[in-house]
Design an enzyme around this catalytic site. Structure first.
Site, mmCIF file in Angstrom:
data_model
loop_
_atom_site.group_PDB
_atom_site.id
_atom_site.type_symbol
_atom_site.label_atom_id
_atom_site.label_comp_id
_atom_site.label_asym_id
_atom_site.label_seq_id
_atom_site.Cartn_x
_atom_site.Cartn_y
_atom_site.Cartn_z
ATOM 1 N N ASP A 238 21.756 -14.915 -10.283
ATOM 2 C CA ASP A 238 22.664 -15.797 -9.554
ATOM 3 C C ASP A 238 22.858 -17.022 -10.219
ATOM 4 O O ASP A 238 21.562 -17.556 -10.554
ATOM 5 C CB ASP A 238 22.337 -16.241 -8.137
ATOM 6 N N LYS B 90 31.064 -12.441 -6.457
ATOM 7 C CA LYS B 90 31.071 -11.881 -5.056
ATOM 8 C C LYS B 90 32.504 -12.131 -4.281
ATOM 9 O O LYS B 90 33.091 -13.232 -4.498
ATOM 10 C CB LYS B 90 29.881 -12.544 -4.104
ATOM 11 N N ARG C 149 12.342 1.691 -0.331
ATOM 12 C CA ARG C 149 11.632 3.102 0.132
ATOM 13 C C ARG C 149 12.652 3.731 0.862
ATOM 14 O O ARG C 149 12.186 4.892 0.934
ATOM 15 C CB ARG C 149 10.291 2.306 0.708
#
Lengths: 324, 222
Positions: A54, A111, A195
């Site tokens: 960023d 974005k 995960r």
């Protein structure tokens, strides 16, 4: 230059045997195509193993490029500041994006708000290389995401679980990033999301065909896409990680957990020594399996960003819960 | 990630390293393994021992350069190139093999070995990235699928360099110094043991360039 296949195939070519290359014919059929799924997903493939940083100014973009960023994300405020300052967070000023595009030669992402297809149109017109339809900005539409097939520029979208990832891919996302909790410097949500996605893919791979129909219903994603993921054991697009990565060890952790690459938001330019930290995270991402190298990269970096524990964040301030 | 997959009967195939600091390493591994090569990842100078060939994948050339020098891999690969190691570079890999980069980032170097000048991102930004089919008679009787992603182009090449394929120079981004380019711009080149393409056959399912590399450059077949 003529041969029997000329009429059906493109001869977008020169013959190496021809001493004057440059005789170019183009039958029209199969002429060069932009914005195909292969071209869009392909750029994400090329970013693998890299760090996307960023940046809020052209100077920061240059620092990121010099430190080995594989791409930069141009925005007006890093997530930590959006969090601190509040208010509606929107697409960046086109002047800022132009300055950043001009200052670096690596890919520039920017974005757009969830569902704000006009911000996306503007970013495409500014020739950014990738659009992040991002929960870090304030959503513009609480029902619909952008129809990303409609664009030539590719999109990356966040996901907290497999169903969300598959819905974004169905809408045309060419790259997925696990969301994490942006602007916190707390890597726990990033760990949870990667995960979850990897675990759900593994579970899918063990299902029989009749079970996949139910899985598709539960994931709220098209059966064909679910079956493809089950068969291949992976998403059909690149899976990066984001949200809370602040140290070289954080980046290596996410890579060992199976991320294809890393987004670092506030973690670099909210730290004591951005140049050194950026280079160190790049190195740890490349050598994620080499503990000695990660140790080496972690030395002498000065202060990490202060950070906020996600558990201390009241639910309405959790960005990962935006998007569905 | 784990070492590259092998295929039955691969024991007789050549051992090809894939330069694995960053980029689309897996895509190359998959194609090479499917063609019967044994693949191994190259991340340090020691990984070069025993290789019959090396592939430098697509990715970000400025990052590959930085990491390869930081890790001491760059001088070792250059020495291997000078010793005749066959190397195939795609996109960023082409930039790494080029003797000259027209528009490097500050301090960017290449491994070199291939007598060409490349322009990074010669065709524009991602919205200009494209796929097409190229006629490459030296490599395949049929047109070859080629995906160009923020691709480089060869602005100039030395006398020892064979141009295998070109595209019209009008596809180049405006502002690219076309003083060196007329009519068409090379996108696939070979010079002895070195092969380079601006584009990515490894993401297309078209294996002809990898087959050419294994049969004609590594095994030096006819």
């Amino acid at each position: 230059m003529s041969n029997t296949t000329e009429s059906s195939a493109v001869s977008y070519t020169s013959n190496p045997a021809d001493p004057t290359p440059g005789t170019i014919e183009d039958s029209g059929q199969g002429s060069p195509r932009t914005g195909t799924a292969r071209v869009k997903r392909g750029l994400a493939d090329m970013l693998k193993g890299g760090v996307i940083m960023d940046v809020v100014t052209a100077e920061q973009a240059k620092i990121a490029e010099d430190a080995g960023a594989v791409a930069v994300m141009a925005l007006e405020r890093v997530p930590a500041d959006i969090r601190a300052q509040g208010g509606v967070a929107r697409m960046s000023d086109p002047d800022l994006i132009d300055q950043i595009v001009e200052s670096v030669s690596i890919p520039v992402m920017a974005k757009a708000r969830i569902g704000h297809f006009v911000e996306a149109q503007v970013l495409e017109a500014l020739k950014v290389d990738y659009i992040d339809e991002s929960e870090v900005l304030s959503p513009a539409d609480y029902v619909n995401h952008i129809d990303k097939w409609d664009f030539t520029v590719p999109f990356v979208c966040g996901a907290t679980n497999l169903g969300e990832a598959l819905r974004r891919i169905t809408e045309g996302a060419a790259m997925i990033r696990s969301k994490g909790e942006a602007g916190t410097g707390d890597v726990s949500e990033a760990v949870k999301h990667i995960r979850t996605i990897r675990g759900e893919i593994a579970k899918l791979s063990a299902l029989s065909r009749d079970e996949l129909y139910v899985a598709a219903k539960e994931l709220q994603a098209p059966y064909e896409l679910v079956a493809e993921v089950a068969r291949e054991g992976k998403l059909p697009v690149v899976l990066f990680t984001a949200g809370g990565v602040a140290t070289p060890a954080d980046a290596a952790l996410m890579m060992q957990l199976g991320a294809d690459g890393v987004f670092v938001g506030s973690g670099i330019f909210k730290s004591g020594n951005p140049e050194a930290r950026a280079a160190a995270i790049v190195r740890a991402t490349a050598q994620f399996n080499d503990a000695a190298a990660v140790a080496d990269a972690s030395r002498g970096l000065g202060e990490a960003m202060v950070g906020i524990n996600v558990a201390d964040l009241p639910a309405p301030h959790r960005l990962a819960e935006r998007g569905w | 990630m784990s070492a590259g997959p092998t295929t039955p009967g691969a024991a007789s195939g050549p051992t090809i390293g894939v330069f694995a600091l960053q980029g689309d390493v897996r895509e190359h591994e998959r194609v090479l393994a499917a063609l019967g090569a044994r693949t191994t990842l190259v991340r340090a100078a020691g990984d070069l021992a025993g290789l019959d060939g090396l592939v430098i994948p697509g990715g970000e050339s400025s990052v590959m350069d930085k990491l390869s020098r930081l890790l001491g891999l760059a001088p070792a690969v250059r020495a291997a190139i000078d010793d005749g190691l066959p190397v195939y570079g795609t996109c960023a890999g082409m930039i790494m093999l080029a003797d000259r980069i027209a528009n490097p980032i500050t301090g960017q170097q290449s491994l070199g070995g291939l007598d060409i000048t490349v322009q990074r991102n010669a065709f524009g930004s991602q919205v200009d990235s494209f796929e097409t089919r190229l006629s490459v008679p030296a490599v395949s009787d049929d047109p070859v699928d080629a995906v160009f992603i923020r691709a480089p182009a060869v602005l100039q090449s030395g006398p020892g360099v064979d141009v295998l394929s070109s595209v019209p120079s009008e596809r180049l981004e405006s502002g690219v110094d076309c003083g060196l380019v007329t009519g068409s711009v090379p996108v696939a080149v070979r010079q002895g043991n070195l092969l380079a393409t601006s584009f990515h056959p490894e993401v297309t399912g078209d294996w002809s360039f990898h087959r050419y590399f294994l049969d004609r450059v590594v095994r030096r077949g006819p």
